[in-house]
Design an enzyme around this catalytic site. Structure first.
Site, PDB file in Angstrom:
ATOM      1  N   LYS A 286       1.700 -20.803 -41.177  1.00 15.97           N
ATOM      2  CA  LYS A 286       0.343 -20.332 -41.455  1.00 15.97           C
ATOM      3  C   LYS A 286      -0.125 -20.865 -42.809  1.00 15.97           C
ATOM      4  CE  LYS A 286       0.356 -15.841 -39.094  1.00 15.97           C
ATOM      5  NZ  LYS A 286      -0.650 -16.204 -38.085  1.00 15.97           N
ATOM      6  N   ARG A 360       3.635 -12.744 -28.269  1.00 12.98           N
ATOM      7  CA  ARG A 360       3.787 -12.712 -26.805  1.00 12.98           C
ATOM      8  C   ARG A 360       5.212 -13.074 -26.397  1.00 12.98           C
ATOM      9  NH1 ARG A 360      -1.024 -17.015 -26.425  1.00 12.98           N
ATOM     10  NH2 ARG A 360      -1.459 -16.049 -28.438  1.00 12.98           N
TER      11      ARG A 360
HETATM   12  N1  BES Z   1       0.114 -11.979 -35.895  1.00 17.48           N
HETATM   13  C1  BES Z   1      -0.729 -13.057 -35.540  1.00 17.48           C
HETATM   14  C2  BES Z   1      -2.125 -12.599 -35.162  1.00 17.48           C
HETATM   15  C3  BES Z   1      -3.019 -12.178 -36.306  1.00 17.48           C
HETATM   16  C4  BES Z   1      -3.581 -13.126 -37.143  1.00 17.48           C
HETATM   17  C5  BES Z   1      -3.340 -10.863 -36.472  1.00 17.48           C
HETATM   18  C6  BES Z   1      -4.430 -12.736 -38.147  1.00 17.48           C
HETATM   19  C7  BES Z   1      -4.207 -10.474 -37.473  1.00 17.48           C
HETATM   20  C8  BES Z   1      -4.744 -11.396 -38.311  1.00 17.48           C
HETATM   21  C9  BES Z   1      -0.161 -13.800 -34.328  1.00 17.48           C
HETATM   22  O1  BES Z   1       1.216 -13.863 -34.274  1.00 17.48           O
HETATM   23  C10 BES Z   1      -0.662 -15.197 -34.425  1.00 17.48           C
HETATM   24  O2  BES Z   1      -0.292 -15.870 -35.327  1.00 17.48           O
HETATM   25  N2  BES Z   1      -1.479 -15.583 -33.459  1.00 17.48           N
HETATM   26  C11 BES Z   1      -2.042 -16.884 -33.452  1.00 17.48           C
HETATM   27  C12 BES Z   1      -2.032 -17.375 -32.028  1.00 17.48           C
HETATM   28  C13 BES Z   1      -2.428 -18.826 -31.898  1.00 17.48           C
HETATM   29  C14 BES Z   1      -1.378 -19.696 -32.511  1.00 17.48           C
HETATM   30  C15 BES Z   1      -2.599 -19.127 -30.430  1.00 17.48           C
HETATM   31  C16 BES Z   1      -3.470 -16.764 -33.976  1.00 17.48           C
HETATM   32  O3  BES Z   1      -4.164 -15.796 -33.643  1.00 17.48           O
HETATM   33  O4  BES Z   1      -3.868 -17.632 -34.739  1.00 17.48           O
HETATM   34 MN    MN Z   2       1.950 -15.529 -35.377  1.00 15.26          MN
END
Ligand code: BES
Ligand code: MN
Ligand code: ZN
Length: 504
Positions: A286, A360
């Site tokens: 990230k 997931r």
């Molecule tokens: N935990 C995150 C989702 C999230 C991001 C929650 C920001 C709250 C604030 C999740 O694991 C994630 O990283 N999801 C990705 C999925 C994508 C790679 C398809 C996302 O939402 O960017």
């Molecule tokens: Mn994630």
């Protein structure tokens, strides 16, 4: 280092506000300068003292405004606190909760030890006395919650508020008020635990720590609690869950909580909570600016543990199972790499195109494991997608379900708990976005409808029972440097859902 609950003492009373012998009586004023019923009583007893002050222009009754009065004539309380309620016709649920929060924060900041709050007497459309009291207790605990276990010195509160009395307008309402109070307290305690777990940073709140916290709750309330370690999960074939934790030196823990409050053989409600104690994204790292809040990525699991605390306090006559896959998502030589293919417990294979779509990957194995409990329904909670925050913002959680009656049951509980949800589509049309050329499916579906395709992924593992999924990415915590913190949602929704089932 323990984060102490600010233990308030609550009670319910009916009776004339002018005769309350207490440090402070709180009464509401609508815009423009319209006295609520208890305020009118005080005004009458004091020969129009309040009307005179309002005429002088000291307070309009705008939402969020307050005015503290000393030595009001013929009144037994030391002080009267006026709280603005906004326009009477706009006095709905949010305005009610905001008014209670405003009142208790003012009481705290002005150093009152005890107060009688009459705002709980003011009718809220479509709601009853029990609702008013329950919400007043929850809003009070929410407003006064602090997390200072990580400060070297706890923040100084002036003589803190110790006793709060909520008023009901008639004696006959006392028993409904008491029922609301008991429910509100249990829910508030569950919320407070979920907040503590969410707010504890990831260097302390590890998968092992969460397992320990679940065990504490189990011990306190006589729940069954089993912690599956790596080897146990491996034996079950949880290849997808285990692949996520590999990049961390903190071993994964799969937590199982069991409350057997119902009849033997009654199918349980299974609650599944995502608990990624830190989500760095893995090799699909990230951006730095978005990372510091990713300790909250265990909020689904935290809400399950919080709900169990409330379940225990209320002694719910229902069978409930909690499943919490807990791990950390880190970049490392052993971590998942984009393009890796894993085999889930269901046997379905998954191509991991983005290691940051890890929620997931851990939930799918938990959903398969849920089959072991022959569930009546399964509800999973997860801070699953940033896309959900874009779609719905911070107010409702996204609701998905493969069973309309279950969706309606959740919508109903959410409305009553004032912990709201918004139903989203789970249409076949979206499934194509998860196609993989090498495996049974990919773990991402591209940017369009990101919260929906995540739900569609989970749906493939929840075909054997009635299932609902709550994407709580927007609701589980509030972001930002100054006020960041867990909300404890959706503990209240879960408890109401379960409570309603005990009434069936
Ligand atoms: N935990 C995150 C989702 C999230 C991001 C929650 C920001 C709250 C604030 C999740 O694991 C994630 O990283 N999801 C990705 C999925 C994508 C790679 C398809 C996302 O939402 O960017
Ligand atoms: Mn994630
Ligand atoms: Zn995540």
């Amino acid at each position: 280092m323990e984060n102490k609950d600010i233990e308030l003492e609550f009670s319910i009373k009916s009776g004339a506000p002018e005769k309350q012998r207490t440090a402070c009586v709180v009464v509401g004023v609508f815009e423009s300068r319209k006295l609520s019923a208890p305020a009118t009583d005080i005004d009458r007893a004091s020969d129009g003292y309040l009307s005179e002050i309002l005429r002088g222009g000291d307070m309009e009754g705008k939402a969020g405004s307050t005015l503290l009065l000393h030595k009001v004539p013929n009144i037994l309380a030391d002080r009267i606190l006026l709280v603005g309620l906004g326009k009477e016709r706009d006095f709905h649920e949010k305005a009610y909760r905001d008014a209670i929060a405003c009142a208790v924060k003012t009481l705290r900041d002005t150093g009152s030890m005890e107060a009688a709050i009459t705002l709980s007497e003011i009718p809220v459309k479509k709601r009853d006395v029990a609702w008013n009291i329950e919400q007043a207790v929850i809003a009070t605990q929410d407003a006064l919650y602090r997390f200072d276990r990580m400060k070297s010195k706890p923040s100084e509160a002036r003589r803190p508020l110790k006793r709060v009395i909520f008023a009901v307008s008639r004696r006959g309402e006392l028993k409904y008020g008491e029922a609301g109070l008991a429910r509100g307290l249990a829910i508030a305690h569950g919320i407070s635990l979920a907040k503590d777990l969410g707010n504890t940073p990831s260097n302390i709140c590890t998968p092992e720590y969460l397992a320990g916290e679940a065990q504490k709750v189990a011990q306190a309330h006589g729940f069954g609690c089993e912690i599956l370690d790596y080897a146990a999960c491996d034996k079950l074939g949880m290849g997808s869950f285990l692949s996520v934790g590999k990049g961390s030196d903190k071993p994964p823990h799969f937590i199982v909580l069991k409350h057997e409050g119902g009849a033997k053989g009654d199918k349980p409600v299974v609650l599944v909570g995502k608990a990624v104690t830190f989500d760095a994204g893995g090799i699909s790292l990230k951006p730095a600016g978005e990372m510091d809040e990713m300790n909250y990525d265990m909020s689904g699991g935290g809400a399950v543990i919080g709900a169990f605390r409330a379940i225990g306090e209320l002694g719910l006559k229902l069978n409930v199972v909690g499943l919490i896959p807990a791990c950390e998502n880190m970049p490392d030589a052993k971590a998942n790499k984009p393009g890796d293919i894993v085999t889930s417990m269901s046997g379905q294979t998954i191509e991991i195109l983005n290691t940051d779509a890890e929620g997931r990957l851990i939930l799918c194995d938990a959903l398969t494991y849920a089959e072991h409990f022959d569930p009546d329904v399964v509800i999973d909670l997860a801070t699953l997608t940033g896309a959900c925050v874009i779609a719905l913002g911070a107010h409702p959680s996204a609701l998905y379900s493969n069973h309309d009656p279950l969706a309606r049951e959740i919508e109903h509980a959410a409305d009553h708990a004032w912990d709201r949800v918004w139903r989203m589509p789970l249409w076949d049309d979206y499934q194509d976005q998860l196609k993989s050329s090498l495996a049974d499916m990919a773990n991402i579906g591209g940017r369009p409808g990101g919260s929906i395709t995540a739900a569609c992924f989970l749906w493939r593992f929840a075909k054997k029972y009635h299932w609902a999924h709550l994407d709580i990415a927007g609701t589980a915590w509030i972001g930002g440097r100054e006020k960041k913190g867990s909300t404890g949602r959706p503990v209240s929704l879960l408890v109401h859902f379960l409570l309603n089932r005990t009434l069936k």
